[in-house]
Design an enzyme around this catalytic site. Structure first.
Site, PDB file in Angstrom:
ATOM      1  N   GLY A 195       0.838  -1.315  -0.237  1.00 57.69           N
ATOM      2  CA  GLY A 195      -0.200   0.361  -0.217  1.00 57.69           C
ATOM      3  C   GLY A 195       0.727   1.373   0.086  1.00 57.69           C
ATOM      4  O   GLY A 195       2.028   1.391   0.323  1.00 57.69           O
ATOM      5  N   GLN A 254       3.358   9.998   1.849  1.00 56.96           N
ATOM      6  CA  GLN A 254       3.862   9.663   2.084  1.00 56.96           C
ATOM      7  C   GLN A 254       4.657   9.839   1.069  1.00 56.96           C
ATOM      8  O   GLN A 254       5.919  10.047   1.082  1.00 56.96           O
ATOM      9  CB  GLN A 254       4.076   7.527   2.326  1.00 56.96           C
ATOM     10  CG  GLN A 254       3.487   7.135   3.140  1.00 56.96           C
ATOM     11  CD  GLN A 254       3.179   5.109   3.186  1.00 56.96           C
ATOM     12  OE1 GLN A 254       2.159   5.327   2.480  1.00 56.96           O
ATOM     13  NE2 GLN A 254       4.141   5.069   3.482  1.00 56.96           N
ATOM     14  N   CYS A 291       5.978  -0.428   7.912  1.00 57.41           N
ATOM     15  CA  CYS A 291       5.277   0.437   6.694  1.00 57.41           C
ATOM     16  C   CYS A 291       6.952   1.260   5.762  1.00 57.41           C
ATOM     17  O   CYS A 291       7.484   1.396   6.451  1.00 57.41           O
ATOM     18  CB  CYS A 291       5.536   1.969   7.797  1.00 57.41           C
ATOM     19  SG  CYS A 291       4.767   3.394   7.731  1.00 57.41           S
ATOM     20  N   LEU A 292       6.595   1.241   4.935  1.00 58.86           N
ATOM     21  CA  LEU A 292       7.755   2.116   3.492  1.00 58.86           C
ATOM     22  C   LEU A 292       7.973   3.918   4.073  1.00 58.86           C
ATOM     23  O   LEU A 292       9.714   3.622   3.662  1.00 58.86           O
ATOM     24  CB  LEU A 292       6.918   2.360   2.461  1.00 58.86           C
ATOM     25  CG  LEU A 292       6.547   1.126   1.917  1.00 58.86           C
ATOM     26  CD1 LEU A 292       5.686   1.343   0.378  1.00 58.86           C
ATOM     27  CD2 LEU A 292       7.654  -0.448   1.998  1.00 58.86           C
ATOM     28  N   HIS A 308      -4.612   1.151   8.149  1.00 56.60           N
ATOM     29  CA  HIS A 308      -3.455   1.849   8.147  1.00 56.60           C
ATOM     30  C   HIS A 308      -2.888   3.148   6.977  1.00 56.60           C
ATOM     31  O   HIS A 308      -2.655   3.643   6.841  1.00 56.60           O
ATOM     32  CB  HIS A 308      -2.032   0.296   7.481  1.00 56.60           C
ATOM     33  CG  HIS A 308      -0.822   1.028   7.272  1.00 56.60           C
ATOM     34  ND1 HIS A 308       0.610   0.265   8.818  1.00 56.60           N
ATOM     35  CD2 HIS A 308      -0.028   2.030   6.739  1.00 56.60           C
ATOM     36  CE1 HIS A 308       1.190   0.972   8.646  1.00 56.60           C
ATOM     37  NE2 HIS A 308       1.328   1.607   6.911  1.00 56.60           N
ATOM     38  N   GLU A 309      -2.860   2.573   5.803  1.00 56.81           N
ATOM     39  CA  GLU A 309      -3.306   3.932   4.431  1.00 56.81           C
ATOM     40  C   GLU A 309      -4.379   4.937   5.275  1.00 56.81           C
ATOM     41  O   GLU A 309      -3.205   6.433   4.881  1.00 56.81           O
ATOM     42  CB  GLU A 309      -3.836   3.280   3.171  1.00 56.81           C
ATOM     43  CG  GLU A 309      -2.566   2.213   2.882  1.00 56.81           C
ATOM     44  CD  GLU A 309      -1.640   2.268   2.929  1.00 56.81           C
ATOM     45  OE1 GLU A 309      -0.659   3.522   3.566  1.00 56.81           O
ATOM     46  OE2 GLU A 309      -0.122   1.830   3.593  1.00 56.81           O
ATOM     47  N   HIS A 338      -2.291   6.717   7.567  1.00 51.12           N
ATOM     48  CA  HIS A 338      -1.485   8.564   6.882  1.00 51.12           C
ATOM     49  C   HIS A 338      -2.655   9.126   6.845  1.00 51.12           C
ATOM     50  O   HIS A 338      -1.652  10.424   6.354  1.00 51.12           O
ATOM     51  CB  HIS A 338      -0.948   7.529   5.382  1.00 51.12           C
ATOM     52  CG  HIS A 338       0.264   6.775   6.207  1.00 51.12           C
ATOM     53  ND1 HIS A 338       1.292   7.046   7.157  1.00 51.12           N
ATOM     54  CD2 HIS A 338       0.493   5.240   5.922  1.00 51.12           C
ATOM     55  CE1 HIS A 338       2.418   6.194   6.962  1.00 51.12           C
ATOM     56  NE2 HIS A 338       1.843   4.936   6.420  1.00 51.12           N
TER      57      HIS A 338
HETATM   58  O1  K1U Z   1       1.813   2.104   4.243  1.00 54.47           O
HETATM   59  C1  K1U Z   1       2.904   0.987   3.436  1.00 54.47           C
HETATM   60  O2  K1U Z   1       3.906   1.751   4.160  1.00 54.47           O
HETATM   61  C2  K1U Z   1       2.580   0.674   3.065  1.00 54.47           C
HETATM   62  C3  K1U Z   1       2.483  -0.568   4.073  1.00 54.47           C
HETATM   63  C4  K1U Z   1       1.548  -1.198   4.136  1.00 54.47           C
HETATM   64  C5  K1U Z   1       1.209  -2.172   5.305  1.00 54.47           C
HETATM   65  C6  K1U Z   1       1.656  -3.468   5.731  1.00 54.47           C
HETATM   66  C7  K1U Z   1       1.792  -4.616   6.413  1.00 54.47           C
HETATM   67  C8  K1U Z   1       0.410  -3.934   6.981  1.00 54.47           C
HETATM   68  C9  K1U Z   1       0.023  -2.918   6.991  1.00 54.47           C
HETATM   69  C10 K1U Z   1      -0.007  -2.345   5.677  1.00 54.47           C
HETATM   70  C11 K1U Z   1       3.393  -1.734   3.883  1.00 54.47           C
HETATM   71  O3  K1U Z   1       3.315  -2.338   2.208  1.00 54.47           O
HETATM   72  S1  K1U Z   1       5.184  -2.111   4.410  1.00 54.47           S
HETATM   73  C12 K1U Z   1       6.203  -3.301   3.807  1.00 54.47           C
HETATM   74  C13 K1U Z   1       5.184  -4.741   3.809  1.00 54.47           C
HETATM   75  O4  K1U Z   1       5.927  -4.886   2.005  1.00 54.47           O
HETATM   76  C14 K1U Z   1       4.480  -5.864   4.046  1.00 54.47           C
HETATM   77  C15 K1U Z   1       4.499  -6.091   5.438  1.00 54.47           C
HETATM   78  C16 K1U Z   1       3.729  -7.063   6.424  1.00 54.47           C
HETATM   79  C17 K1U Z   1       3.361  -7.889   5.411  1.00 54.47           C
HETATM   80  C18 K1U Z   1       2.641  -7.759   3.819  1.00 54.47           C
HETATM   81  C19 K1U Z   1       3.177  -6.699   3.568  1.00 54.47           C
HETATM   82 ZN    ZN Z   2       2.856   2.916   5.932  1.00 56.06          ZN
END
Ligand code: K1U
Ligand code: ZN
Length: 170
Positions: free
Chosen positions: A46, A51, A92-93, A134-135, A138
């Site tokens: 996401g 961001q 989170c990225l 989560h988004e 943000h």
């Molecule tokens: O918003 C962001 O920074 C993106 C975030 C979204 C997210 C991941 C996991 C749980 C809630 C929200 C990411 O993509 S973090 C990196 C990731 O690829 C990931 C992490 C955990 C599970 C699956 C993917």
């Molecule tokens: Zn995030």
């Protein structure tokens, strides 16, 4: 298309509250394309416009295995969230390398426009529901580490600032 720089915690711009998207037009579709490219390049599931330092209510998501089912949510609103909640690990990225548990509703319904300006409703559960919540945070200027204890949050802040200093020196 272009890769956009992702803001890193504790950048104060991550705490900006996003404004509604006024018009779904070619400018917005270009931003959507750039955000999707940026999300895929960073291996994220996401990305919120906040961001990438754009403070408008826009989210892109793809939780599919094949990374070929993008979801675009313009001016999203959560219209229902289940009372059933669960704690799950999130990343989170904007906070690279940090994963920790956050309590979220197991299922949500979201009303939004798509990239063509069409109204739609998304019913989500599992990882998609977690990612949407989560988004949405943000867009309200909230980063997931704010759900953690002040001790953990301060440790993360220190670690991120140290990593930034080292990257600047290199
Ligand atoms: O918003 C962001 O920074 C993106 C975030 C979204 C997210 C991941 C996991 C749980 C809630 C929200 C990411 O993509 S973090 C990196 C990731 O690829 C990931 C992490 C955990 C599970 C699956 C993917
Ligand atoms: Zn995030």
């Amino acid at each position: 298309m272009a890769l956009l720089p992702i803001l890193c915690y504790p950048d104060p711009r991550l705490h900006t509250v996003a404004k509604p998207v006024a018009q779904v037009d070619d400018r917005l579709r270009q931003l959507v394309a750039d955000m999707l490219e940026t999300m895929y390049d960073a291996n994220g599931i996401g990305l919120a416009a906040t961001q990438v330092d754009v403070h408008e209510r826009l989210i892109v998501i793809d939780v599919s295995e094949e990374r070929d089912q993008p979801i675009v949510l313009v001016n999203p609103e959560i219209t229902w969230a289940s009372d059933d909640k669960r704690v799950g690990d999130e990343g989170c990225l904007s906070v690279p390398g940090i994963y920790d548990g956050v309590e979220r509703s197991l299922a949500v319904k979201v009303r939004a426009q798509d990239a063509q300006g069409q109204e739609r409703t998304v019913e989500a559960e599992g990882l998609l529901a977690v990612c949407i919540q989560h988004e949405m945070d943000h867009l309200l200027g909230k980063v997931f580490v704010e759900y953690l204890s002040p001790l953990k949050r301060n440790r993360i802040k220190t670690k991120m600032l140290k990593a930034r200093r080292e990257a600047e020196r290199a």
